[in-house]
Design a protein around this motif. Structure first.
Motif, PDB file in Angstrom:
ATOM      1  N   ILE A  53       0.947  -1.272  -0.046  1.00 21.66           N
ATOM      2  CA  ILE A  53      -0.196   0.062  -0.049  1.00 21.66           C
ATOM      3  C   ILE A  53       0.901   1.113   0.019  1.00 21.66           C
ATOM      4  O   ILE A  53       0.394   2.255  -0.765  1.00 21.66           O
ATOM      5  CB  ILE A  53      -0.792   0.022   1.304  1.00 21.66           C
ATOM      6  CG1 ILE A  53      -1.811  -1.240   1.094  1.00 21.66           C
ATOM      7  CG2 ILE A  53      -1.879   1.168   1.171  1.00 21.66           C
ATOM      8  CD1 ILE A  53      -2.477  -1.590  -0.146  1.00 21.66           C
ATOM      9  N   SER A  54       1.931   0.958   0.488  1.00 21.62           N
ATOM     10  CA  SER A  54       2.647   2.414   0.795  1.00 21.62           C
ATOM     11  C   SER A  54       3.602   2.665  -0.592  1.00 21.62           C
ATOM     12  O   SER A  54       3.730   3.814  -1.045  1.00 21.62           O
ATOM     13  CB  SER A  54       3.759   2.153   1.818  1.00 21.62           C
ATOM     14  OG  SER A  54       3.187   2.201   3.144  1.00 21.62           O
ATOM     15  N   GLY A  58       3.148   5.977  -3.065  1.00 22.43           N
ATOM     16  CA  GLY A  58       4.420   6.679  -3.624  1.00 22.43           C
ATOM     17  C   GLY A  58       4.167   6.559  -5.367  1.00 22.43           C
ATOM     18  O   GLY A  58       4.381   7.573  -5.785  1.00 22.43           O
ATOM     19  N   LEU A  59       3.694   5.518  -5.829  1.00 27.65           N
ATOM     20  CA  LEU A  59       3.469   5.634  -7.332  1.00 27.65           C
ATOM     21  C   LEU A  59       2.378   6.582  -7.700  1.00 27.65           C
ATOM     22  O   LEU A  59       2.364   7.209  -8.609  1.00 27.65           O
ATOM     23  CB  LEU A  59       3.148   4.154  -7.662  1.00 27.65           C
ATOM     24  CG  LEU A  59       4.312   3.121  -7.729  1.00 27.65           C
ATOM     25  CD1 LEU A  59       4.011   1.839  -7.896  1.00 27.65           C
ATOM     26  CD2 LEU A  59       5.436   3.579  -9.000  1.00 27.65           C
ATOM     27  N   ALA A  60       1.230   6.660  -6.877  1.00 30.76           N
ATOM     28  CA  ALA A  60       0.116   7.258  -7.138  1.00 30.76           C
ATOM     29  C   ALA A  60       0.660   8.872  -6.967  1.00 30.76           C
ATOM     30  O   ALA A  60       0.057   9.619  -7.875  1.00 30.76           O
ATOM     31  CB  ALA A  60      -0.937   7.096  -6.326  1.00 30.76           C
ATOM     32  N   ASN A  93      -4.987   8.006  -6.293  1.00 28.02           N
ATOM     33  CA  ASN A  93      -5.693   7.170  -7.159  1.00 28.02           C
ATOM     34  C   ASN A  93      -4.997   5.493  -7.117  1.00 28.02           C
ATOM     35  O   ASN A  93      -4.490   5.061  -8.091  1.00 28.02           O
ATOM     36  CB  ASN A  93      -5.220   7.451  -8.773  1.00 28.02           C
ATOM     37  CG  ASN A  93      -6.459   7.837  -9.787  1.00 28.02           C
ATOM     38  OD1 ASN A  93      -7.432   7.580  -9.141  1.00 28.02           O
ATOM     39  ND2 ASN A  93      -6.242   8.196 -10.638  1.00 28.02           N
ATOM     40  N   VAL A  94      -5.633   5.058  -5.934  1.00 31.68           N
ATOM     41  CA  VAL A  94      -5.001   3.374  -5.454  1.00 31.68           C
ATOM     42  C   VAL A  94      -6.305   2.902  -5.637  1.00 31.68           C
ATOM     43  O   VAL A  94      -7.302   3.114  -4.823  1.00 31.68           O
ATOM     44  CB  VAL A  94      -4.418   3.614  -4.338  1.00 31.68           C
ATOM     45  CG1 VAL A  94      -4.270   1.968  -3.939  1.00 31.68           C
ATOM     46  CG2 VAL A  94      -3.023   4.249  -4.336  1.00 31.68           C
ATOM     47  N   LYS A  95      -6.337   1.823  -6.248  1.00 31.63           N
ATOM     48  CA  LYS A  95      -7.550   0.804  -6.460  1.00 31.63           C
ATOM     49  C   LYS A  95      -7.374  -0.477  -5.693  1.00 31.63           C
ATOM     50  O   LYS A  95      -6.369  -1.326  -6.261  1.00 31.63           O
ATOM     51  CB  LYS A  95      -7.916   0.467  -7.833  1.00 31.63           C
ATOM     52  CG  LYS A  95      -7.913   1.898  -8.841  1.00 31.63           C
ATOM     53  CD  LYS A  95      -8.662   2.989  -8.355  1.00 31.63           C
ATOM     54  CE  LYS A  95      -8.378   4.121  -9.339  1.00 31.63           C
ATOM     55  NZ  LYS A  95      -9.633   5.228  -9.280  1.00 31.63           N
ATOM     56  N   ILE A 148     -13.304   5.940 -11.855  1.00 29.80           N
ATOM     57  CA  ILE A 148     -13.694   6.641 -11.026  1.00 29.80           C
ATOM     58  C   ILE A 148     -12.235   7.456 -10.333  1.00 29.80           C
ATOM     59  O   ILE A 148     -11.223   6.749  -9.813  1.00 29.80           O
ATOM     60  CB  ILE A 148     -14.146   5.547  -9.729  1.00 29.80           C
ATOM     61  CG1 ILE A 148     -15.561   5.106 -10.333  1.00 29.80           C
ATOM     62  CG2 ILE A 148     -14.407   6.413  -8.407  1.00 29.80           C
ATOM     63  CD1 ILE A 148     -16.112   4.000  -9.334  1.00 29.80           C
ATOM     64  N   PRO A 149     -12.274   8.729  -9.964  1.00 30.71           N
ATOM     65  CA  PRO A 149     -11.122   9.427  -9.582  1.00 30.71           C
ATOM     66  C   PRO A 149     -11.161   9.024  -7.976  1.00 30.71           C
ATOM     67  O   PRO A 149     -11.998   8.943  -7.383  1.00 30.71           O
ATOM     68  CB  PRO A 149     -11.379  10.845  -9.779  1.00 30.71           C
ATOM     69  CG  PRO A 149     -12.762  10.934  -9.733  1.00 30.71           C
ATOM     70  CD  PRO A 149     -13.275   9.769 -10.507  1.00 30.71           C
ATOM     71  N   GLY A 150      -9.692   8.675  -7.580  1.00 30.82           N
ATOM     72  CA  GLY A 150      -9.534   8.520  -6.272  1.00 30.82           C
ATOM     73  C   GLY A 150      -9.634   7.052  -5.893  1.00 30.82           C
ATOM     74  O   GLY A 150      -9.588   6.146  -6.710  1.00 30.82           O
ATOM     75  N   PRO A 151      -9.535   7.050  -4.438  1.00 29.24           N
ATOM     76  CA  PRO A 151      -9.283   5.521  -3.663  1.00 29.24           C
ATOM     77  C   PRO A 151     -10.684   4.626  -4.205  1.00 29.24           C
ATOM     78  O   PRO A 151     -11.831   5.113  -4.199  1.00 29.24           O
ATOM     79  CB  PRO A 151      -9.039   5.592  -2.536  1.00 29.24           C
ATOM     80  CG  PRO A 151      -9.671   7.144  -2.355  1.00 29.24           C
ATOM     81  CD  PRO A 151      -9.508   7.926  -3.328  1.00 29.24           C
ATOM     82  N   VAL A 152     -10.654   3.461  -4.835  1.00 26.81           N
ATOM     83  CA  VAL A 152     -11.690   2.411  -4.899  1.00 26.81           C
ATOM     84  C   VAL A 152     -11.358   1.047  -4.280  1.00 26.81           C
ATOM     85  O   VAL A 152     -10.157   0.690  -4.291  1.00 26.81           O
ATOM     86  CB  VAL A 152     -11.913   2.272  -6.424  1.00 26.81           C
ATOM     87  CG1 VAL A 152     -12.874   1.339  -6.613  1.00 26.81           C
ATOM     88  CG2 VAL A 152     -12.004   3.722  -7.000  1.00 26.81           C
ATOM     89  N   TYR A 153     -12.607   0.350  -3.821  1.00 30.40           N
ATOM     90  CA  TYR A 153     -12.157  -0.861  -3.235  1.00 30.40           C
ATOM     91  C   TYR A 153     -13.187  -1.817  -4.066  1.00 30.40           C
ATOM     92  O   TYR A 153     -14.270  -1.495  -4.150  1.00 30.40           O
ATOM     93  CB  TYR A 153     -12.358  -1.021  -1.903  1.00 30.40           C
ATOM     94  CG  TYR A 153     -12.748  -2.400  -1.127  1.00 30.40           C
ATOM     95  CD1 TYR A 153     -11.902  -3.376  -1.497  1.00 30.40           C
ATOM     96  CD2 TYR A 153     -13.756  -2.726  -0.420  1.00 30.40           C
ATOM     97  CE1 TYR A 153     -12.151  -4.968  -1.262  1.00 30.40           C
ATOM     98  CE2 TYR A 153     -13.710  -4.036   0.015  1.00 30.40           C
ATOM     99  CZ  TYR A 153     -13.002  -5.025  -0.216  1.00 30.40           C
ATOM    100  OH  TYR A 153     -13.059  -6.327   0.285  1.00 30.40           O
ATOM    101  N   VAL A 154     -12.690  -2.806  -4.658  1.00 32.13           N
ATOM    102  CA  VAL A 154     -13.757  -3.792  -5.529  1.00 32.13           C
ATOM    103  C   VAL A 154     -13.533  -5.171  -4.810  1.00 32.13           C
ATOM    104  O   VAL A 154     -12.594  -5.676  -4.557  1.00 32.13           O
ATOM    105  CB  VAL A 154     -13.036  -4.072  -6.855  1.00 32.13           C
ATOM    106  CG1 VAL A 154     -14.058  -4.772  -7.709  1.00 32.13           C
ATOM    107  CG2 VAL A 154     -12.831  -2.746  -7.597  1.00 32.13           C
ATOM    108  N   ARG A 155     -14.815  -5.561  -4.325  1.00 28.69           N
ATOM    109  CA  ARG A 155     -15.002  -6.634  -3.648  1.00 28.69           C
ATOM    110  C   ARG A 155     -15.459  -7.973  -4.694  1.00 28.69           C
ATOM    111  O   ARG A 155     -16.481  -8.075  -5.022  1.00 28.69           O
ATOM    112  CB  ARG A 155     -16.237  -6.386  -2.461  1.00 28.69           C
ATOM    113  CG  ARG A 155     -16.371  -7.509  -1.758  1.00 28.69           C
ATOM    114  CD  ARG A 155     -17.390  -7.208  -0.734  1.00 28.69           C
ATOM    115  NE  ARG A 155     -17.317  -7.735   0.895  1.00 28.69           N
ATOM    116  CZ  ARG A 155     -18.125  -8.750   1.084  1.00 28.69           C
ATOM    117  NH1 ARG A 155     -19.073  -9.184   0.225  1.00 28.69           N
ATOM    118  NH2 ARG A 155     -17.926  -9.519   2.062  1.00 28.69           N
ATOM    119  N   LEU A 156     -14.370  -8.745  -4.958  1.00 28.64           N
ATOM    120  CA  LEU A 156     -14.522  -9.732  -6.065  1.00 28.64           C
ATOM    121  C   LEU A 156     -14.777 -11.262  -5.291  1.00 28.64           C
ATOM    122  O   LEU A 156     -14.391 -11.522  -4.167  1.00 28.64           O
ATOM    123  CB  LEU A 156     -13.203  -9.827  -6.756  1.00 28.64           C
ATOM    124  CG  LEU A 156     -13.012  -9.032  -7.717  1.00 28.64           C
ATOM    125  CD1 LEU A 156     -11.639  -9.081  -8.420  1.00 28.64           C
ATOM    126  CD2 LEU A 156     -14.013  -8.523  -8.726  1.00 28.64           C
TER     127      LEU A 156
END
Length: 309
Positions: A53-54, A58-60, A93-95, A148-156
């Motif tokens: 996550i860190s 950093g990449l984002a 922008n981390v998904k 979708i801009p910004g953080p997203v959580y996809v529950r698969l």
């Protein structure tokens, strides 16, 4: 469903050189194809989810759109503080892609079950939560999460059969929820993820065997909730049922309960989901659903009894 999502993400990766995929030593056959064509942007950080996550943050910060992938408890609960501070506090922008919703990893026990993730992740400001119900939505939500801009959580889920949306297109998923079955106003079942199929099966049985005609709603975007549309759906039914493969504490049932209270809507609500306990039984997912009482047969009985039929 997982394979379909990564097929969709593969297309996104090929079109945008600024998209990066990080994994924490979690495998999937479909990832082999991604690594073959885009090896430099598909990075395995090892069994180090917090570090993942860190690194993603950093990449984002350098302008990348970063997808992080792992089994749900490890990519959500284990990493919660890192999401809160590194990602959501700066709206990066981390998904997050989590696999294994609910009891999907039915043979691996409580360490791999995902029954608190919605409750925990929905407290993060600015985070969008998506919950596909089949293979088609799994693939479409790869592009949707990218848009979708910004953080997203996809529950698969690992798998996505039977199909709920055989002919769906991306534009069908702009509202946050879909009414899949329109009843006569007696009740509505609001479901998410795999439980959408269960809700549809229960609704069909209720209609055929008991002449009870209920509506079924797929709440595929858990956060942000489309409050206006959900209130409109609720106002068209006398009683409300929520159905989820998640704890009855903090999930979809709690979201709808809060909505009713905040808008002074007085209607019966019955939450159907995983109890406030760990599941220490092992077997197929269907077997566990039957034990807990969230299979189609038990949902049918609950709705029938609540409606006094």
């Amino acid at each position: 469903m997982r394979a379909d999502f990564f097929q969709g993400l593969h297309e996104v990766l090929k079109k945008d050189d600024d998209v990066v995929l990080l994994t924490s030593d979690t495998g999937a056959l479909v990832l082999d194809d991604v690594r073959k064509t885009i090896a430099s942007r598909c990075i395995n950080v090892g069994i180090a989810e917090l570090n993942m996550i860190s690194v993603a943050a950093g990449l984002a910060l350098c302008g990348k759109t970063v997808y992080v992938y792992a089994i749900i408890p490890f990519v959500t609960l284990r990493c919660f503080e890192h999401y809160r501070v590194d990602v959501c506090a700066t709206n990066l922008n981390v998904k997050a892609i989590g696999v294994g919703a609910g009891l999907d990893y039915c043979t691996l026990g409580p360490t791999h079950h995902a029954h608190e993730d919605i409750a925990v992740m929905r407290t993060l400001p600015g985070l969008t939560i998506l919950s596909p119900s089949d293979e088609v939505t799994g693939k479409l939500f790869a592009k949707l999460s990218y848009d979708i801009p910004g953080p997203v959580y996809v529950r698969l889920e690992r798998y996505g059969q039977p199909l709920v949306y055989p002919n769906a297109k991306e534009e069908d998923f702009k509202k946050g929820l879909n009414v899949l079955r329109k009843g006569n106003g007696s009740a509505v079942i609001i479901a998410t993820g795999k439980m959408v199929v269960t809700a549809l099966k229960a609704a069909e049985t209720l209609k055929k065997q008991h002449s009870i005609d209920v509506s079924v709603v797929d709440l595929y975007r858990i956060k942000p909730l489309n409050t206006e549309l959900m209130i409109d759906v609720i106002n068209q039914s006398k009683e409300i049922f929520t159905l989820e493969e998640h704890s009855i504490i903090g999930g979809v049932g709690s979201i709808i309960s809060d909505l009713l209270v905040e808008n002074r809507i007085s209607k019966p609500l019955r939450k159907i989901g995983l109890p406030d306990d760990y599941c220490r039984r092992y077997g197929t997912r269907d077997y566990l659903h039957g034990l807990i009482g969230i299979d189609a047969e038990n949902v049918t009985k609950i709705v029938k009894n609540e409606l006094g039929k």
